[in-house]
Design an enzyme around this catalytic site. Structure first.
Site, PDB file in Angstrom:
ATOM      1  N   CYS A 284      40.303  53.762  47.872  1.00  0.00           N
ATOM      2  CA  CYS A 284      39.349  54.574  48.900  1.00  0.00           C
ATOM      3  C   CYS A 284      37.788  54.557  48.821  1.00  0.00           C
ATOM      4  CB  CYS A 284      39.730  56.007  48.835  1.00  0.00           C
ATOM      5  SG  CYS A 284      41.355  56.075  49.227  1.00  0.00           S
TER       6      CYS A 284
ATOM      7  N   HIS B  85      37.040  59.848  51.711  1.00  0.00           N
ATOM      8  CA  HIS B  85      37.555  61.252  51.355  1.00  0.00           C
ATOM      9  C   HIS B  85      36.210  61.811  50.694  1.00  0.00           C
ATOM     10  CE1 HIS B  85      38.601  60.083  47.219  1.00  0.00           C
ATOM     11  NE2 HIS B  85      39.343  59.117  47.727  1.00  0.00           N
TER      12      HIS B  85
END
Length: 164
Positions: A139, A119
């Site tokens: 992430c 992301h």
């Protein structure tokens, strides 16, 4: 500025044009993440298309064992969908946990976690030009303008290999 000076500036800018306006004309067939070097590389037919610097979580070493350990998983996964409506600029979902991850978590009596993404930056901070190293919850984070390039270069179903 003189006409010759203007011509020199234009020629210089034209020489920089490929670096200033990087766009993919072909899709990557593999994404390789190397946690130890904080890199994400787009590959096509075994050749590197482009490499990016990434940020991970505060515990970057080792395979994700359970929910909340702030580690990024290691292994072979698939980038299975793209998400534009999130708390981050854009996000590409990694299909963690796979069956092996679920089995390992069950053996340990823990939850494997999930929602691991590549992301961009948090929507609340806008479009940065730099980012801290280890700020995610497991992430893989990128700068927004670089995520745009990856977004365009991959399709859902593209494999991703995450190495230590």
């Amino acid at each position: 500025m003189s006409r010759d000076g203007m011509r020199a500036v234009l020629l210089c800018l034209l020489g920089l044009w490929p670096a200033l306006s990087f766009a993919f004309t072909e899709k990557a067939d593999l994404v390789v993440v190397k946690k130890s070097t904080y890199s994400l590389t787009l590959m096509k037919d075994g050749k590197e298309l482009k490499r990016y610097w990434i940020a991970l979580g505060p515990a970057p070493k080792g395979h994700k064992q359970q929910e909340g350990d702030q580690r990024t998983p290691e292994g072979r996964y698939t980038l299975d969908y793209k998400k534009t409506n999130s708390g981050y600029y854009k996000a590409i979902h990694i299909n963690y946990p796979n069956l092996d991850d679920i089995k390992r978590a069950n053996e340990l009596g823990v939850r494997p976690g999930g929602m691991i993404m590549i992301h961009g930056q948090r929507n609340s901070i806008g479009n940065r030009r730099v980012q801290p190293s280890n700020w995610t919850n497991g992430c893989i984070a990128m700068l927004n303008h670089e995520l745009d390039e990856v977004w365009d270069a991959i399709d859902p179903g593209t494999p991703i290999v995450i190495e230590p």
